[in-house]
Motif scaffolding. Structure first.
Motif, PDB file in Angstrom:
ATOM      1  N   GLU A  27     -46.830  31.946   4.076  1.00 44.23           N
ATOM      2  CA  GLU A  27     -46.819  31.021   5.201  1.00 44.23           C
ATOM      3  C   GLU A  27     -45.471  30.298   5.243  1.00 44.23           C
ATOM      4  OE1 GLU A  27     -49.249  27.156   6.864  1.00 44.23           O
ATOM      5  OE2 GLU A  27     -49.752  27.951   4.901  1.00 44.23           O
ATOM      6  N   VAL A  28     -44.830  30.341   6.377  1.00 43.56           N
ATOM      7  CA  VAL A  28     -43.554  29.646   6.561  1.00 43.56           C
ATOM      8  C   VAL A  28     -43.851  28.193   6.898  1.00 43.56           C
ATOM      9  CG1 VAL A  28     -41.464  29.507   7.959  1.00 43.56           C
ATOM     10  CG2 VAL A  28     -42.406  31.743   7.347  1.00 43.56           C
ATOM     11  N   VAL A  29     -43.307  27.288   6.100  1.00 42.48           N
ATOM     12  CA  VAL A  29     -43.505  25.863   6.348  1.00 42.48           C
ATOM     13  C   VAL A  29     -42.203  25.149   6.700  1.00 42.48           C
ATOM     14  CG1 VAL A  29     -45.583  25.713   4.914  1.00 42.48           C
ATOM     15  CG2 VAL A  29     -43.331  25.258   3.901  1.00 42.48           C
ATOM     16  N   GLY A  30     -41.083  25.871   6.615  1.00 44.04           N
ATOM     17  CA  GLY A  30     -39.805  25.274   6.965  1.00 44.04           C
ATOM     18  C   GLY A  30     -38.723  26.325   7.063  1.00 44.04           C
ATOM     19  N   TYR A  31     -37.660  25.975   7.744  1.00 43.14           N
ATOM     20  CA  TYR A  31     -36.533  26.890   7.889  1.00 43.14           C
ATOM     21  C   TYR A  31     -35.301  26.126   8.364  1.00 43.14           C
ATOM     22  CZ  TYR A  31     -37.653  26.647  12.854  1.00 43.14           C
ATOM     23  OH  TYR A  31     -37.914  26.209  14.125  1.00 43.14           O
ATOM     24  N   ALA A  32     -34.168  26.757   8.247  1.00 40.03           N
ATOM     25  CA  ALA A  32     -32.919  26.273   8.830  1.00 40.03           C
ATOM     26  C   ALA A  32     -32.249  27.453   9.518  1.00 40.03           C
ATOM     27  CB  ALA A  32     -31.997  25.698   7.760  1.00 40.03           C
ATOM     28  N   THR A  33     -31.609  27.184  10.640  1.00 39.94           N
ATOM     29  CA  THR A  33     -30.805  28.192  11.309  1.00 39.94           C
ATOM     30  C   THR A  33     -29.359  27.721  11.308  1.00 39.94           C
ATOM     31  OG1 THR A  33     -31.197  27.214  13.499  1.00 39.94           O
ATOM     32  CG2 THR A  33     -32.701  28.959  12.790  1.00 39.94           C
ATOM     33  N   CYS A  50     -30.564  23.968  13.294  1.00 39.63           N
ATOM     34  CA  CYS A  50     -31.918  23.435  13.185  1.00 39.63           C
ATOM     35  C   CYS A  50     -32.353  23.416  11.727  1.00 39.63           C
ATOM     36  CB  CYS A  50     -32.880  24.305  14.005  1.00 39.63           C
ATOM     37  SG  CYS A  50     -34.579  23.713  13.976  1.00 39.63           S
ATOM     38  N   LEU A  51     -32.968  22.314  11.323  1.00 40.69           N
ATOM     39  CA  LEU A  51     -33.680  22.219  10.046  1.00 40.69           C
ATOM     40  C   LEU A  51     -35.073  21.737  10.402  1.00 40.69           C
ATOM     41  CD1 LEU A  51     -33.986  22.124   6.952  1.00 40.69           C
ATOM     42  CD2 LEU A  51     -33.094  19.797   7.049  1.00 40.69           C
ATOM     43  N   PHE A  52     -36.081  22.507  10.050  1.00 35.01           N
ATOM     44  CA  PHE A  52     -37.457  22.172  10.421  1.00 35.01           C
ATOM     45  C   PHE A  52     -38.366  22.282   9.209  1.00 35.01           C
ATOM     46  CE2 PHE A  52     -41.716  23.635  11.500  1.00 35.01           C
ATOM     47  CZ  PHE A  52     -42.129  22.606  12.312  1.00 35.01           C
ATOM     48  N   LEU A  53     -39.221  21.288   9.060  1.00 30.35           N
ATOM     49  CA  LEU A  53     -40.307  21.327   8.081  1.00 30.35           C
ATOM     50  C   LEU A  53     -41.594  20.966   8.803  1.00 30.35           C
ATOM     51  CD1 LEU A  53     -38.795  19.492   4.991  1.00 30.35           C
ATOM     52  CD2 LEU A  53     -39.260  21.920   5.221  1.00 30.35           C
ATOM     53  N   GLY A  56     -41.371  15.456   2.175  1.00 31.67           N
ATOM     54  CA  GLY A  56     -41.459  14.579   1.016  1.00 31.67           C
ATOM     55  C   GLY A  56     -41.720  15.301  -0.291  1.00 31.67           C
ATOM     56  N   ALA A  57     -41.775  16.623  -0.252  1.00 33.09           N
ATOM     57  CA  ALA A  57     -42.066  17.401  -1.463  1.00 33.09           C
ATOM     58  C   ALA A  57     -40.811  18.079  -2.021  1.00 33.09           C
ATOM     59  CB  ALA A  57     -43.136  18.446  -1.159  1.00 33.09           C
ATOM     60  N   GLY A  58     -39.644  17.766  -1.456  1.00 32.81           N
ATOM     61  CA  GLY A  58     -38.408  18.362  -1.945  1.00 32.81           C
ATOM     62  C   GLY A  58     -38.005  19.653  -1.257  1.00 32.81           C
ATOM     63  N   LEU A  59     -38.803  20.119  -0.296  1.00 30.63           N
ATOM     64  CA  LEU A  59     -38.481  21.372   0.388  1.00 30.63           C
ATOM     65  C   LEU A  59     -37.227  21.256   1.245  1.00 30.63           C
ATOM     66  CD1 LEU A  59     -42.068  22.472   1.484  1.00 30.63           C
ATOM     67  CD2 LEU A  59     -40.702  23.367  -0.413  1.00 30.63           C
ATOM     68  N   GLY A  60     -37.057  20.110   1.899  1.00 29.99           N
ATOM     69  CA  GLY A  60     -35.869  19.916   2.735  1.00 29.99           C
ATOM     70  C   GLY A  60     -34.598  20.006   1.916  1.00 29.99           C
ATOM     71  N   ALA A  61     -34.599  19.381   0.741  1.00 32.14           N
ATOM     72  CA  ALA A  61     -33.426  19.441  -0.131  1.00 32.14           C
ATOM     73  C   ALA A  61     -33.175  20.868  -0.597  1.00 32.14           C
ATOM     74  CB  ALA A  61     -33.613  18.507  -1.323  1.00 32.14           C
ATOM     75  N   ARG A  62     -34.234  21.612  -0.870  1.00 33.28           N
ATOM     76  CA  ARG A  62     -34.071  23.012  -1.287  1.00 33.28           C
ATOM     77  C   ARG A  62     -33.500  23.862  -0.158  1.00 33.28           C
ATOM     78  NH1 ARG A  62     -39.632  24.635  -3.788  1.00 33.28           N
ATOM     79  NH2 ARG A  62     -38.647  26.689  -3.731  1.00 33.28           N
ATOM     80  N   ILE A 122     -32.389  11.010   9.646  1.00 33.30           N
ATOM     81  CA  ILE A 122     -31.172  10.273   9.295  1.00 33.30           C
ATOM     82  C   ILE A 122     -31.260   9.753   7.863  1.00 33.30           C
ATOM     83  CG2 ILE A 122     -29.830   8.184   9.807  1.00 33.30           C
ATOM     84  CD1 ILE A 122     -30.598   8.744  12.826  1.00 33.30           C
ATOM     85  N   ARG A 123     -32.396   9.198   7.477  1.00 34.39           N
ATOM     86  CA  ARG A 123     -32.576   8.729   6.100  1.00 34.39           C
ATOM     87  C   ARG A 123     -32.455   9.888   5.115  1.00 34.39           C
ATOM     88  NH1 ARG A 123     -36.334   5.339   8.457  1.00 34.39           N
ATOM     89  NH2 ARG A 123     -38.042   6.776   8.015  1.00 34.39           N
ATOM     90  N   PHE A 124     -33.061  11.033   5.455  1.00 31.14           N
ATOM     91  CA  PHE A 124     -32.987  12.214   4.596  1.00 31.14           C
ATOM     92  C   PHE A 124     -31.539  12.656   4.409  1.00 31.14           C
ATOM     93  CE2 PHE A 124     -32.810  16.937   4.569  1.00 31.14           C
ATOM     94  CZ  PHE A 124     -33.273  17.144   3.275  1.00 31.14           C
ATOM     95  N   TYR A 125     -30.801  12.793   5.511  1.00 31.60           N
ATOM     96  CA  TYR A 125     -29.412  13.239   5.429  1.00 31.60           C
ATOM     97  C   TYR A 125     -28.549  12.234   4.670  1.00 31.60           C
ATOM     98  CZ  TYR A 125     -30.809  16.687   8.936  1.00 31.60           C
ATOM     99  OH  TYR A 125     -31.427  17.697   9.608  1.00 31.60           O
ATOM    100  N   ASP A 126     -28.795  10.936   4.884  1.00 35.52           N
ATOM    101  CA  ASP A 126     -28.052   9.906   4.144  1.00 35.52           C
ATOM    102  C   ASP A 126     -28.314  10.021   2.646  1.00 35.52           C
ATOM    103  OD1 ASP A 126     -26.926   8.882   6.470  1.00 35.52           O
ATOM    104  OD2 ASP A 126     -28.304   7.180   6.596  1.00 35.52           O
ATOM    105  N   ARG A 127     -29.560  10.272   2.267  1.00 34.06           N
ATOM    106  CA  ARG A 127     -29.898  10.426   0.840  1.00 34.06           C
ATOM    107  C   ARG A 127     -29.191  11.627   0.222  1.00 34.06           C
ATOM    108  NH1 ARG A 127     -35.251   9.380   2.454  1.00 34.06           N
ATOM    109  NH2 ARG A 127     -35.791  11.562   2.141  1.00 34.06           N
ATOM    110  N   LEU A 128     -28.936  12.660   1.021  1.00 35.16           N
ATOM    111  CA  LEU A 128     -28.216  13.832   0.523  1.00 35.16           C
ATOM    112  C   LEU A 128     -26.737  13.547   0.288  1.00 35.16           C
ATOM    113  CD1 LEU A 128     -29.614  16.735   2.752  1.00 35.16           C
ATOM    114  CD2 LEU A 128     -30.223  16.203   0.381  1.00 35.16           C
ATOM    115  N   GLY A 129     -26.252  12.441   0.853  1.00 35.42           N
ATOM    116  CA  GLY A 129     -24.832  12.120   0.747  1.00 35.42           C
ATOM    117  C   GLY A 129     -24.024  12.580   1.948  1.00 35.42           C
ATOM    118  N   ALA A 130     -24.706  13.028   3.007  1.00 43.23           N
ATOM    119  CA  ALA A 130     -24.010  13.444   4.224  1.00 43.23           C
ATOM    120  C   ALA A 130     -23.435  12.205   4.918  1.00 43.23           C
ATOM    121  CB  ALA A 130     -24.964  14.181   5.159  1.00 43.23           C
ATOM    122  N   ARG A 131     -22.343  12.404   5.643  1.00 46.38           N
ATOM    123  CA  ARG A 131     -21.698  11.318   6.375  1.00 46.38           C
ATOM    124  C   ARG A 131     -21.790  11.614   7.871  1.00 46.38           C
ATOM    125  NH1 ARG A 131     -18.197  13.110   2.678  1.00 46.38           N
ATOM    126  NH2 ARG A 131     -16.812  13.894   4.292  1.00 46.38           N
TER     127      ARG A 131
END
Length: 95
Positions: free
Chosen positions: A1-7, A25-28, A34-40, A69-78
């Motif tokens: 089952e696909v639960v997320g992807y990026a293009t 696109c980044l989609f979850l 909140g389970a770390g999938l976005g960071a992966r 925005i909060r997620f990207y900021d936590r990654l260190g993105a500017r």
């Protein structure tokens, strides 16, 4: 089952004068955040950029998408400030 992807795709920035990987696109799926999938997924996007010899990933998110925005900021993105415009173009023969 696909639960997320990026293009993403390689692009050339005439503004910065360099190539980069554009993440369109980044989609979850709801309930998987909140389970770390976005960071992966972002790690995989960065790995793709490195594999292509690119040193930067760029993307956009709407200003109202506070969770992203909060997620990207936590990654260190500017964030870069700019306005995005669209121009509707009528098809030939349309008034």
């Amino acid at each position: 089952e696909v639960v997320g992807y990026a293009t993403c795709s390689p692009e050339v920035s005439t503004w910065d004068g360099c190539e980069y990987l554009h993440m369109d696109c980044l989609f979850l799926r709801d309930g998987t955040r909140g389970a770390g999938l976005g960071a992966r997924i972002m790690d995989a996007v960065a790995d793709t950029a490195r594999g292509l010899g690119l040193t930067e990933v760029q993307w956009q998110t709407p200003v109202w998408n506070e969770d992203a925005i909060r997620f990207y900021d936590r990654l260190g993105a500017r964030a870069k400030e700019k306005l995005r415009y669209t121009l509707p173009v009528a098809a030939d023969g349309d008034a």
